[in-house]
Structures are given as structure tokens and as C-alpha cells.
Design an enzyme around this catalytic site. Structure first.
Site, short mmCIF file in Angstrom:
data_model
loop_
_atom_site.label_atom_id
_atom_site.label_comp_id
_atom_site.label_asym_id
_atom_site.label_seq_id
_atom_site.Cartn_x
_atom_site.Cartn_y
_atom_site.Cartn_z
N ARG A 277 2.04 5.97 -3.31
CA ARG A 277 3.04 6.83 -3.97
C ARG A 277 2.85 6.81 -5.48
O ARG A 277 2.94 7.83 -6.16
CB ARG A 277 4.46 6.34 -3.63
CG ARG A 277 4.93 6.68 -2.23
CD ARG A 277 6.17 5.85 -1.92
NE ARG A 277 6.84 6.24 -0.70
CZ ARG A 277 6.42 5.94 0.53
NH1 ARG A 277 5.28 5.26 0.69
NH2 ARG A 277 7.11 6.31 1.60
N ARG B 119 0.34 2.05 19.64
CA ARG B 119 0.65 0.61 19.54
C ARG B 119 1.47 0.03 20.69
O ARG B 119 1.35 -1.15 21.00
CB ARG B 119 1.35 0.31 18.20
CG ARG B 119 0.40 0.35 17.04
CD ARG B 119 1.09 0.00 15.72
NE ARG B 119 0.12 0.06 14.63
CZ ARG B 119 0.42 0.26 13.36
NH1 ARG B 119 1.68 0.41 12.98
NH2 ARG B 119 -0.54 0.29 12.44
N ASP C 288 6.38 -0.48 11.75
CA ASP C 288 5.22 -1.35 11.50
C ASP C 288 5.54 -2.82 11.81
O ASP C 288 4.64 -3.66 11.85
CB ASP C 288 4.73 -1.23 10.05
CG ASP C 288 4.23 0.17 9.74
OD1 ASP C 288 4.18 1.02 10.66
OD2 ASP C 288 3.90 0.44 8.56
N SER D 170 8.40 9.89 8.49
CA SER D 170 8.92 10.29 7.18
C SER D 170 7.84 10.70 6.18
O SER D 170 8.14 11.20 5.11
CB SER D 170 9.68 9.11 6.58
OG SER D 170 8.75 8.03 6.37
N SER E 277 12.12 6.53 10.24
CA SER E 277 11.57 5.73 9.13
C SER E 277 12.32 6.00 7.82
O SER E 277 11.71 6.11 6.74
CB SER E 277 10.06 5.99 8.95
OG SER E 277 9.32 5.40 10.00
N ARG F 42 -2.67 -3.80 12.14
CA ARG F 42 -1.45 -4.56 12.47
C ARG F 42 -1.58 -5.27 13.81
O ARG F 42 -1.00 -6.32 14.04
CB ARG F 42 -0.22 -3.65 12.44
CG ARG F 42 -0.06 -2.95 11.12
CD ARG F 42 1.33 -2.81 10.60
NE ARG F 42 1.30 -2.00 9.39
CZ ARG F 42 1.13 -2.48 8.17
NH1 ARG F 42 0.99 -3.77 7.97
NH2 ARG F 42 1.09 -1.67 7.11
N LYS G 87 -7.70 -2.17 6.03
CA LYS G 87 -6.88 -0.97 5.79
C LYS G 87 -5.68 -1.30 4.90
O LYS G 87 -5.28 -0.51 4.05
CB LYS G 87 -6.40 -0.40 7.13
CG LYS G 87 -5.69 0.94 6.98
CD LYS G 87 -5.40 1.56 8.33
CE LYS G 87 -4.94 3.00 8.19
NZ LYS G 87 -3.59 3.15 7.68
N LYS H 153 0.84 -1.21 0.00
CA LYS H 153 0.00 0.00 0.00
C LYS H 153 0.87 1.26 0.00
O LYS H 153 0.48 2.30 -0.51
CB LYS H 153 -1.00 0.00 1.17
CG LYS H 153 -0.44 0.29 2.55
CD LYS H 153 -1.57 0.36 3.55
CE LYS H 153 -1.09 0.43 4.99
NZ LYS H 153 -0.61 1.74 5.42
N SER H 154 2.07 1.16 0.57
CA SER H 154 2.99 2.31 0.55
C SER H 154 3.39 2.65 -0.88
O SER H 154 3.37 3.82 -1.29
CB SER H 154 4.24 2.00 1.37
OG SER H 154 3.95 2.02 2.74
O1 LIG Z 1 5.77 6.13 3.93
C1 LIG Z 1 5.09 5.14 4.20
O2 LIG Z 1 4.54 4.47 3.34
C2 LIG Z 1 4.96 4.75 5.63
C3 LIG Z 1 5.85 5.23 6.56
C4 LIG Z 1 5.81 4.85 7.98
O3 LIG Z 1 5.27 5.94 8.72
P1 LIG Z 1 6.20 7.06 9.45
O4 LIG Z 1 7.11 7.61 8.41
O5 LIG Z 1 5.20 8.05 9.94
O6 LIG Z 1 6.92 6.35 10.55
C5 LIG Z 1 4.95 3.61 8.22
O7 LIG Z 1 4.72 3.47 9.59
C6 LIG Z 1 3.65 3.70 7.46
O8 LIG Z 1 2.87 2.56 7.67
C7 LIG Z 1 3.89 3.80 5.99
C1 LIG Z 2 0.96 3.30 10.25
C2 LIG Z 2 0.44 2.76 9.15
O1 LIG Z 2 -0.09 3.44 8.09
P1 LIG Z 2 -0.44 4.99 7.93
O2 LIG Z 2 0.48 5.76 8.83
O3 LIG Z 2 -0.18 5.28 6.48
O4 LIG Z 2 -1.87 5.17 8.30
C3 LIG Z 2 0.45 1.29 8.97
O5 LIG Z 2 0.07 0.84 7.88
O6 LIG Z 2 0.83 0.54 9.90
#
Ligand SMILES: O=C(O)C1=C[C@@H](OP(=O)(O)O)[C@@H](O)[C@H](O)C1
Ligand SMILES: C=C(OP(=O)(O)O)C(=O)O
Length: 425
Positions: A25, A332, A301, A161, A187, A373, A399, A20-21
Site C-alpha cells: 500500500r 487452503r 490468513d 477486500s 476482510s 502460509r 512470498k 507486506k500488506s
Molecule cells: O489487503 C490485504 O493486504 C490483504 C487482504 C486479504 O485478502 P482478501 O481481502 O482477498 O481476503 C488477505 O488475505 C491478504 O493476504 C492481504
Molecule cells: C492471500 C495472501 O496474499 P495475496 O492475496 O496478496 O496474494 C496471503 O499473504 O496469505
């Protein structure tokens, strides 16, 4: 809605869902690109749907052909108001992108995102000359109005990040160059993922050790064909299931991925799991597992699946980076302590470290706290529990991984469905 997980053995093959990241993007980059981008192996989950809705509001044409999604972009229409669903990434990545249009835009969301702070977005955008309002006083909604006026800003990266990802995506579209001084960035691998994806779309970013980012203006996003990788964050709980309870092969994983959560492999190696690669397929097999030490500061995560692993290791596991967990879908650190506590695992939090005693899981009734998660971690821990583990509000897995329980069942997970309206029969 509730699910019941029984002690079960795991056997089989799965392909984890797409990342999903990367998907969010890719949608954002495609919306900024002139022409037609094809997104292959698209991710289908609630966060990806939120990002799709946003780019449509920005004027992108989105055509879903099943195996691929075609996006025609480069309109940057005034979006007026957008909803980010529950996605932290969509909120923080699209805020700087939406602010490229000089018309005002209001941004809101639902559920867990309404508790997550917005001050770092507002401070960063204001430093670059965007007018910001925050009727939500510290949380959503926010209102933004461009244009970008200043060419330098200091960005606080301590909370994560994602906002920097948004800036790196938006600022190449300005006429002027921008220099960002970034303090205390966390991150970091996610920034490597952003820079790598931007390269595929013809955008160059340079940086000095993640502290100073130089973003040349007047760059043009180029439409491309982009294949989304399978998701290491979703693979993590599955690999834990295999390491605890049998033999599992995950297919179509990139062993050289930029994804932060590929670091699950280091943790599995540390605790003594058996791992075997054959091209892009990874097989994990059950073995006696020992407690381990791991720093999850830059891959937060992984905390929930690592806790599920640690409760079945021999000895006390120590995981660093608890401060990174406060502003996720739930708090968490506290939620892991509370929910695993209900299953008789006395987790301790010592400063920035979580200490998880192994060999104690007895089973019981827990709740996901509407955090995907946490739901997945409780489920895989339950596969090796003496008595059943029940998880309330488990459907929040949509999600990131809507088919999680269906997949777990495919590989042998004993999942009782009589308690709830089933979404996976
Ligand atoms: O850039 C991303 O896709 C993500 C960055 C991370 O968040 P942070 O950068 O806020 O730690 C991660 O926890 C999130 O699930 C996805
Ligand atoms: C923190 C998460 O996602 P987001 O910050 O994009 O909601 C995640 O997927 O665990």
C-alpha cells in the site's frame, strides 16, 4: 527442495518482518504522491518486490537505502505491461490504479496467481467505464484501458477486500466524486488499514458502515515519511510456536495495529496461552492448551497458523470462515485438510466450519502446495510432533517471510537441511 522439522523447544527473541500488506500500500501511495516519500522499516519479500517493479513501470523513482526506501512519485506514466508476481494484493490494488492512465495496460503474473479469479476486478472496473479484456478467460492475463467514466458502481466484496482497497486508492485521483455501493464485504480490517494509510498520505475516504463509500475527487496525495509496522500475519505462526513449545518474545509489534491478523491474540487467549506485553514486546509462554472456537471470516490468513495451534489443543477446535480460503495461494481449506491428513490429523470441513481434533499429530511427509502460509503452519505444528514433519517446496515462504526458517532455527527449531540446498545457513 524439502525441509525436516524435529520436535524442539523454543526460546528467545525475534522481530517479525515488516508487513507486506502495509508495504505494498505504501509503495502504491508513494507512487501517486507528488514529491519524495520515505518508507521506513521496509518489507523485503517477493510480494513487496512485485509492487516495487510495478511502481517503477508507472514512472516512480525508487532508491533503496537499506534502512529506508525513497520513492519519488506522481508520474502515472503508461506502464504498458506489468507483472504482479504471485501477489493477489498487487493484482487487485494496482489494477484500478493503472487504469487511471488512459493508455492500455496488460497485467500478468506467475505461479499461484494464474489460478486466482479475476472476474470481480473486471466487473467492477467495467461498471466504472474502464474497457477490459480477458484473454486468460477468468484468470490472468487481463488488459485494461481507461478512463473512468461513471461516478457510481456496485462492487461485490464477497471474494475479499483487495480490489476495494485499489479503488479507494485510485478514485481520489479522478476529477469527479465516486460513490461505491459495496455488497457483502469480507476482510473488513484490511479496509481500515487502507483508510488509515491514505490519511497519512493526505487522502480522505468516508463510508457508511462499509456499505457505501464516498470518494471525493480531485484529491492530491502528499509525500510523507511512512513507517511500516511489523507484520502480525508473520507473527502469528511464531506466536503459535512459542505457545506450544517454550517461551518467545516478539519485539516491535504494534498492540493497537489496524492489521487484521492481530486477532491471533484473541485465539491465543481463548485456548489459554500465556501472553504478556511489555511496551511493544509480546512474550508468549507454553501452557496446557484447550480447544477453542474462532471466526476467521475477516482474517482468513490466520487459518493455517490456527490449525497448527489447534492440532495441539485438548479437544475439537472449530474455526469459521472456510469459504474465504478457496482463492488464496492454494485452496487452503482443502489443502489444510489434505496435508494435516498426511500427518495423521483427520480435519473435518462442515459447511463453513473446520473442525480440528487435538492431540493427534504424528509426523510424516507433507507439501506446502506452493503456499507460504501452509509451509509455515506445517513447520510450527512439526515443532510439537511425535515424529519429524517433512515439508516439500518450503521455499515458497519468500512470498511474505523469506527468513522464516532461519528465524525459526534461531529460536531453537530443529530444522534438518541435508535434504535440500539450504538458503538459510
Ligand atoms: O489487503 C490485504 O493486504 C490483504 C487482504 C486479504 O485478502 P482478501 O481481502 O482477498 O481476503 C488477505 O488475505 C491478504 O493476504 C492481504
Ligand atoms: C492471500 C495472501 O496474499 P495475496 O492475496 O496478496 O496474494 C496471503 O499473504 O496469505
Amino acid at each position: 527442495m524439502r525441509v525436516r522439522i524435529q520436535n524442539s523447544n523454543i526460546k528467545g527473541k525475534l522481530t517479525p518482518p515488516s508487513s507486506k500488506s502495509m508495504m505494498q500500500r505504501a509503495l502504491a501511495a508513494a507512487a501517486l504522491a507528488k514529491g519524495e516519500t520515505s518508507i521506513l522499516n521496509p518489507c523485503r519479500c517477493d510480494d513487496a518486490s512485485a509492487a516495487t517493479d510495478i511502481i517503477q513501470k508507472m514512472g516512480a523513482d525508487v532508491m533503496d537505502l537499506g534502512h529506508k526506501i525513497i520513492v519519488k512519485g506522481n508520474h502515472l506514466k503508461a506502464a504498458q505491461s506489468v507483472m504482479v508476481g504471485e501477489s493477489g494484493l498487487s493484482l487487485r490494488m494496482f489494477s484500478p490504479i493503472l487504469a487511471l492512465n488512459p493508455e492500455p495496460v496488460s497485467i500478468n503474473g506467475r505461479g499461484s496467481i494464474l489460478k486466482r479469479p479475476v472476474h470481480n476486478i473486471l466487473e467492477g472496473l467495467e461498471a466504472l467505464g474502464i474497457k477490459c479484456k480477458n484473454p486468460g478467460k477468468g484468470v490472468l492475463p487481463i488488459q485494461l484501458q481507461g478512463a473512468y467514466k461513471n461516478n457510481t458502481a456496485v462492487i461485490n466484496g464477497a471474494l475479499g477486500s483487495q480490489f476495494l482497497t485499489g479503488l479507494l486508492m485510485a478514485l481520489p485521483c479522478r476529477k469527479q466524486d465516486t460513490i461505491l455501493e459495496v455488497t457483502n464485504l469480507k476482510s473488513i480490517p484490511y479496509i481500515n488499514m487502507t483508510i488509515d494509510l491514505l490519511k497519512d498520505f493526505g487522502i480522505e475516504i468516508s463510508h457508511e458502515n462499509y456499505k457505501r463509500f464516498i470518494i471525493k475527487g480531485n484529491q492530491q496525495y502528499k509525500a510523507t515519511e511512512y513507517a511500516v509496522e511489523s507484520d502480525w500475519s508473520s507473527a502469528a505462526p511464531l506466536l503459535v510456536a512459542g505457545a506450544l513449545k517454550g517461551k518467545l518474545t516478539l519485539e516491535n509489534l504494534n498492540p493497537y495495529s489496524y492489521q487484521a491478523d492481530i486477532a491471533i491474540l484473541d485465539a491465543l487467549k481463548k485456548c489459554g496461552a500465556s501472553l504478556h506485553w511489555k511496551e511493544n514486546s509480546l512474550t508468549v509462554e507454553k501452557k496446557a492448551l484447550n480447544a477453542f472456537e474462532f471466526d476467521a471470516t475477516h482474517c482468513p490468513d490466520l487459518f493455517p497458523p490456527l490449525v497448527a495451534l489447534a492440532v495441539h489443543c485438548n479437544g475439537d477446535t472449530r474455526i469459521k470462515g472456510v469459504h474465504r480460503l478457496e482463492h488464496k495461494e492454494s485452496n487452503r481449506g482443502i489443502v489444510l485438510q489434505k496435508e494435516f491428513g498426511k500427518l495423521a490429523v483427520p480435519i473435518r470441513i462442515e459447511g463453513d466450519e473446520m473442525v480440528i481434533p487435538g492431540g493427534r499429530l504424528k509426523g510424516g511427509i507433507s507439501n506446502s502446495n506452493n503456499d507460504h502460509r501452509i509451509a509455515m503452519a506445517l513447520a510450527v505444528a512439526g515443532l510439537n510432533s511425535k515424529y519429524a514433519v517433512e515439508i516439500g517446496d518450503h521455499d515458497c515462504v519468500a512470498k511474505s517471510y523469506p527468513d522464516f526458517f532461519k528465524d525459526l532455527r534461531k529460536i531453537g527449531g530443529g530444522i534438518a537441511e541435508f535434504y535440500f540446498k539450504s538458503q538459510f545457513v
